[in-house]
Write a protein that holds these residues in place. Structure first.
Motif, PDB file in Angstrom:
ATOM      1  N   CYS A 266      44.517  97.920  15.371  1.00 29.39           N
ATOM      2  CA  CYS A 266      44.327  96.581  15.955  1.00 29.39           C
ATOM      3  C   CYS A 266      45.512  95.649  15.696  1.00 29.39           C
TER       4      CYS A 266
ATOM      5  N   CYS B 172      40.095  92.872  13.239  1.00 29.63           N
ATOM      6  CA  CYS B 172      39.850  94.310  13.458  1.00 29.63           C
ATOM      7  C   CYS B 172      38.356  94.542  13.582  1.00 29.63           C
ATOM      8  N   ARG B 173      37.998  95.349  14.573  1.00 29.12           N
ATOM      9  CA  ARG B 173      36.584  95.679  14.772  1.00 29.12           C
ATOM     10  C   ARG B 173      36.311  97.164  14.550  1.00 29.12           C
TER      11      ARG B 173
HETATM   12 ZN   LIG Z   1      40.951  97.924  13.881  1.00 31.23          ZN
END
Ligand SMILES: [Zn+2]
Length: 283
Positions: free
Chosen positions: A121, A96-97
């Motif tokens: 995500c 996850c970003r």
């Molecule tokens: Zn995320």
């Protein structure tokens, strides 16, 4: 044998709330003829300061406590990475970003630690190059473990609800902070043979997540003891940033630490401070 621990992070000085927590863990072990451990949780990257760990030891001694110190978290990073790799192999972690702001904007539920991650995500192909956080797919993990329960010795048996916190981060984005609190503390308590996890009610919800991790990683399941919190007059948790004197300040000013510990044990709190009853209890 009962084994308890106090596990402070050296990113700020200890305060009265920490003293109370350490005394509770210490006394529960002593009353039962057990062991009281101290573990320095020093993996908070840039914020960890080695000299504070020395001050913590002086503070605990000043309070009249005796303990066994176990290895600091910074020496255990390989274990955290191995556990994360295992969960990844099981298909239970995803990268996850998302930023805090993105999560706050997309979240529709609030959990014990703020906005619940909406799972953005989970079903997206997120590249893993560079800095990326790894989240636990809680729904899938719960599907595999089935119903779990755990015992708080004050509040009795609890049905584990890790879903209330959403897909928590287990491996943080910051390269200098290898594991999240959830993963590191769960692994450390198991490795240290802690049988009674003693901590404040503010971490009650975290125990749901830790119970799930114990099941996924085949770790022993302790009993928990969540104690009341020291609060400021306005009902807020005592926090270092609000300028209350630290234990080190009190120690250096010549205050009697053992007398302070006795007062806390007897519930005689300094002016303006109260003890919560069931604050942040299970939702
Ligand atoms: Zn995320």
């Amino acid at each position: 044998m009962t084994v308890t621990r106090f596990a402070p992070s050296p990113n700020g000085p200890l305060h009265l709330g920490h003293a109370y927590s350490a005394i509770v863990a210490h006394d529960l072990a002593r009353e039962r003829g057990g062991r009281f451990l101290v573990r320095i949780e020093d993996i908070d990257g840039a914020r960890s300061r080695a000299e504070l760990a020395d001050a913590f030891r002086a503070d605990l001694e000043w309070l009249g406590l005796e303990w066994e110190e176990v290895a600091p978290q910074s020496s255990r990073v390989a274990r955290y990475e191995a556990a994360a790799a295992r969960l990844r192999e099981l298909g239970l972690l995803y990268p996850c970003r998302c930023t805090r702001a993105e999560i706050a904007a997309a979240a529709s539920a609030r959990g014990p630690d703020g906005p619940v991650y909406p799972g953005t995500c989970r079903s997206t192909a997120v590249g893993t190059a560079g800095s990326v956080a790894w989240r636990l797919d809680v729904a899938e993990a719960m599907r595999r473990t089935g119903r779990l329960s755990w015992v708080d010795e004050v509040r009795g048996e609890q049905v584990a609800r890790p879903d209330l916190a959403g897909d928590v981060v287990l491996v943080r984005k910051e390269a200098d902070t290898p594991a999240s609190y959830h993963l590191a503390a769960t692994l450390d308590d198991a490795a240290d043979g802690v049988t009674l996890v003693t901590r404040g009610m503010d971490l009650f919800a975290a125990s749901h997540v830790h119970r799930l991790l114990q099941s996924l990683l085949g770790l022993p399941v302790p009993v928990w003891h969540h104690h009341a919190l020291l609060l400021e007059a306005d009902g807020r948790k005592l926090a270092k940033r609000r300028g209350s004197p630290s234990l080190a300040d009190r120690r250096r000013a010549g205050e009697d630490g053992r007398a302070l510990a006795e007062a806390l044990r007897a519930g005689r709190l300094p002016a303006g401070i109260t003890l919560s009853e069931g604050l942040h209890a299970e939702p």
